[in-house]
Scaffold this motif. Structure first.
Motif, short mmCIF file in Angstrom:
data_model
loop_
_atom_site.label_atom_id
_atom_site.label_comp_id
_atom_site.label_asym_id
_atom_site.label_seq_id
_atom_site.Cartn_x
_atom_site.Cartn_y
_atom_site.Cartn_z
N ILE A 50 37.27 42.46 37.06
CA ILE A 50 35.72 42.15 36.78
C ILE A 50 35.14 42.46 35.33
O ILE A 50 34.32 41.87 34.90
CB ILE A 50 35.03 42.65 37.93
N HIS A 51 35.91 43.17 34.61
CA HIS A 51 35.29 43.24 33.27
C HIS A 51 35.97 42.34 32.38
O HIS A 51 35.38 42.01 31.16
CB HIS A 51 35.94 44.77 32.87
N ASP A 52 36.87 41.65 32.77
CA ASP A 52 37.45 40.49 32.00
C ASP A 52 37.38 39.25 32.36
O ASP A 52 37.50 38.10 31.50
CB ASP A 52 39.02 40.86 31.99
N ILE A 53 37.01 38.82 33.57
CA ILE A 53 36.76 37.57 33.83
C ILE A 53 35.37 37.19 33.57
O ILE A 53 34.32 37.97 33.96
CB ILE A 53 37.12 37.34 35.41
N GLN A 54 35.15 35.90 33.28
CA GLN A 54 33.42 35.50 32.89
C GLN A 54 32.79 35.44 34.15
O GLN A 54 33.38 34.92 35.28
CB GLN A 54 33.49 34.27 32.05
N GLY A 55 31.61 35.68 34.25
CA GLY A 55 30.88 35.77 35.54
C GLY A 55 30.36 34.46 35.95
O GLY A 55 30.27 34.55 37.35
N ASN A 56 30.22 33.37 35.23
CA ASN A 56 29.88 32.14 36.09
C ASN A 56 30.80 31.73 36.94
O ASN A 56 30.66 30.71 38.08
CB ASN A 56 29.38 31.18 35.03
N SER A 57 32.11 32.05 36.88
CA SER A 57 33.13 31.52 37.56
C SER A 57 33.09 31.99 39.02
O SER A 57 32.91 31.37 39.85
CB SER A 57 34.66 31.82 37.00
N LEU A 58 33.42 33.33 39.13
CA LEU A 58 33.68 33.80 40.38
C LEU A 58 32.44 34.36 41.12
O LEU A 58 32.18 34.50 42.41
CB LEU A 58 34.61 35.23 40.34
N VAL A 59 31.39 34.56 40.36
CA VAL A 59 30.04 34.85 41.06
C VAL A 59 28.85 33.79 40.87
O VAL A 59 28.37 33.55 41.90
CB VAL A 59 29.29 36.23 40.45
#
Ligand code: N7H
Length: 574
Positions: A50-59
């Motif tokens: 979760i520190h590495d994946i951009q936020g608009n994708s999974l959340v």
């Protein structure tokens, strides 16, 4: 955690006017009460980076105002410096989720949150030509997706968009040959002022880039809030992404609301929201994908190509212009015609007819549960609004106590294997046939086609979309989806289902199947004849009529890749 006051994540802790909040971000663990109890026999879910994946994708930002900035890279060294400068502002899954949990916690405790917490977010994505400029053509070629490498404009004819004799899309404002962006910056905020200020700051920070095009999207005002321009509630149904956000066994990204004693808890986060393995949305061997054989068992994933694509996701952007007066004129004309011809349809209203095209009423209430009239109370119930399936009667489900309050006492959806209550061609049945058996086979295969939708409307809303209007103003949806495969997910939904008159299901006929017609919202009949069809069962007889023109027209688009923070830092900006 960054204490930089210009950091977007830091800005939400500071933005509380109504209630003092801690200076630093609250840790996710602190806010994560229980995210549900997995039933016995549940497969272990991976911890998401979760520190590495951009936020608009999974959340998903889910903000009221968003801007999409399309840049061309003119000078590579300066562009890389710009990316390095933007890097601390790129919001991760961790930050967006922390905000989401804080928001939910406040709403649960205080009832409403307006004005108490606010955030301004930034995410980045690159096109294939952009990657070639920032790395090398060889590196860009290592992506295995032909669709991504070719770009959306080259796929326009395949997608059914209006194209000229050379196959080039007609009427596009961004993403056509003369304007192929290298970089997409997405800004999001609940305040238009904060969004515009961030837009100015970003433009002032970057160099070596030309801003080619800007799109601004916003939640529609007043009673259209949360609705798209035709007037239907949007943003209701999303797949439940499997995976945990910490080592804690129940710290799930998607909260689980079903009691573990209920068998549905193995496969669903809540009724109507099946769980989907994260490899369907984000790349990486550590994230399993869905199996074509059953809905629960994880399927081993492979390493992405190139290796630095790990924790990244493909982003589809489509500028979809909506002809709102045309859509409602068609609905009025058809309702009058059908009501006049068929005694069983006497009194059919334009709203009812249009809801049959969508599969939901304007409030969002599913026609599977309320076939004769809209039901705002059902639409406002967080479980009832999406608890339905198509082929089989929807079973009642035992929920965790906090999810069962208030209980869902609205009438349940019966079996509709004949496509009588909800036409097979209705938009929501076309793009997510749920438990229907499709041309692919069992319903578990539909889970391989799910996407994460992050769209937002653009343009001025009509005060009453249903009233006759001569408005020609440009309005529509800035459609955004995240997926692991452009071909197998977004393009599949468009070409194999929405644009097909027979898939995913047709009506059984005496001799041959009777086509269900196009998806009347997004389905396209390619150039030059754009005339579509739709089939409505009337008195038990599938009756096909013509849908004269597109009400949704593609006016721009692009295929992008939303890289991980690590890839931005170590590959794309060095
Ligand atoms: Fe659709 N609409 O107003 O009719 N969409 N959509 N969409 N759409 C949905 O459940 C709409 C578009 C999906 O799981 C709702 O959130 C419009 C594209 C999917 O039950 C409504 C446009 C694609 C779902 C609309 C548009 C999709 C979905 C119900 C364009 C993919 C979830 C609200 C202007 C290729 C289905 C909701 C499910 C729902 C409308 C575009 C896909 C009201 C106007 C391009 C997967």
């Amino acid at each position: 955690m960054s204490q930089n006051p210009r950091h977007p994540a830091a800005s939400f802790a500071a933005a509380s006017a109504a209630m003092p909040l801690p200076n630093a971000l609250p840790s996710i663990a602190a806010l994560a009460t229980s995210q549900g109890v997995p039933p016995a026999g549940s497969p272990t879910e991976p911890v998401l980076d979760i520190h590495d994946i951009q936020g608009n994708s999974l959340v998903g930002f889910n903000s009221d105002a968003q801007a999409f900035l399309f840049f061309r890279i003119d000078e590579v060294a300066a562009a890389k410096r710009s990316l390095r400068a933007l890097l601390p502002r790129v919001a991760t899954v961790e930050e967006v989720l922390a905000f989401r949990r804080l928001y939910r916690a406040l709403r649960a405790r205080r009832g409403r949150v307006a004005g108490s917490v606010a955030a301004t977010w930034l995410n980045l994505a690159v096109s294939s030509p952009g990657i070639a400029k920032l790395t090398s053509q060889d590196e860009a070629d290592r992506f295995t997706s032909d669709a991504f490498k070719l770009g959306m404009a080259a796929r326009a004819a395949l997608l059914g968009d209006d194209t000229d004799v050379h196959g080039n899309p007609v009427g596009w404002m961004v993403g056509h040959k003369a304007m192929t962006p290298d970089l997409l910056v997405i800004l999001a905020s609940d305040s238009v002022e904060a969004l515009e200020a961030e837009l100015e700051r970003v433009c002032a920070m970057v160099a070596g880039l030309t801003l080619q095009h800007v799109e601004r999207g916003h939640n529609l005002p007043g009673r259209l809030s949360g609705h798209e321009h035709f007037g239907f509630k949007d943003g209701i149904s999303q797949p439940g992404v499997r995976g945990r956000v910490s080592d804690a066994p129940t710290d799930f990204l998607t909260p689980r609301l079903i009691d573990p004693s209920d068998p549905l808890a193995l496969s669903h986060a809540k009724p109507g929201q099946p769980l989907v393995w994260p490899g369907q949305f984000v790349l990486g061997r550590q994230y399993p994908v869905q199996s074509a054989l059953d809905e629960v068992t994880p399927q081993v994933n492979v390493d992405p190509q190139p290796a630095w694509a790990v924790n990244g996701s493909f982003l589809v952007f489509r500028r979809l212009t909506q002809n709102v007066p045309g859509f409602w004129k068609f609905a009025r004309d058809m309702a009058t015609e059908l009501a006049g011809k068929h005694p069983s349809l006497a009194g059919l209203t334009a709203t009812h007819f249009a809801s049959l095209l969508v599969g939901r009423w304007p409030s969002g209430a599913p026609i599977m549960r309320t076939p004769d009239a809209d039901d705002e109370a059902m639409a406002a119930h967080r479980i009832a609004v999406n608890d339905f399936q198509f082929a089989l009667a929807t079973p009642s489900v035992k929920l965790l106590p906090e999810a069962a309050d208030p209980p869902d006492q609205f009438s349940a959806a019966p079996a509709d294997d004949e496509g009588v209550r909800c036409p097979f061609g209705a938009h929501v049945r076309k793009v997510n046939p749920r438990d229907d058996t499709t041309e692919l086979g069992g319903s578990e295969r539909t889970l391989l086609k799910r996407i994460l939708r992050r769209g937002i409307p653009f343009g001025m809303a009509l005060a009453d979309p249903m009233r006759p209007s001569r408005s020609k103003a440009d309005r529509g949806l800035l459609f955004v989806s995240y997926q692991a495969s452009i071909e197998d997910q977004f393009e599949f939904l468009m070409t194999d289902w929405a644009n097909s008159i027979v898939n995913p299901r047709a009506y059984p006929g005496a001799a041959d199947d009777i086509p269900a017609g196009h998806d009347p919202i997004i389905g396209q009949q390619g150039s030059p004849n754009r005339q579509r069809t739709f089939t409505l069962p009337i008195d038990g007889v599938p009756t096909t009529f013509t849908v004269p023109r597109d009400f949704v027209t593609t006016t721009g688009g692009g295929y992008f890749f939303a890289p991980s923070i690590t890839a931005l830092k170590t590959v794309l900006s060095t």
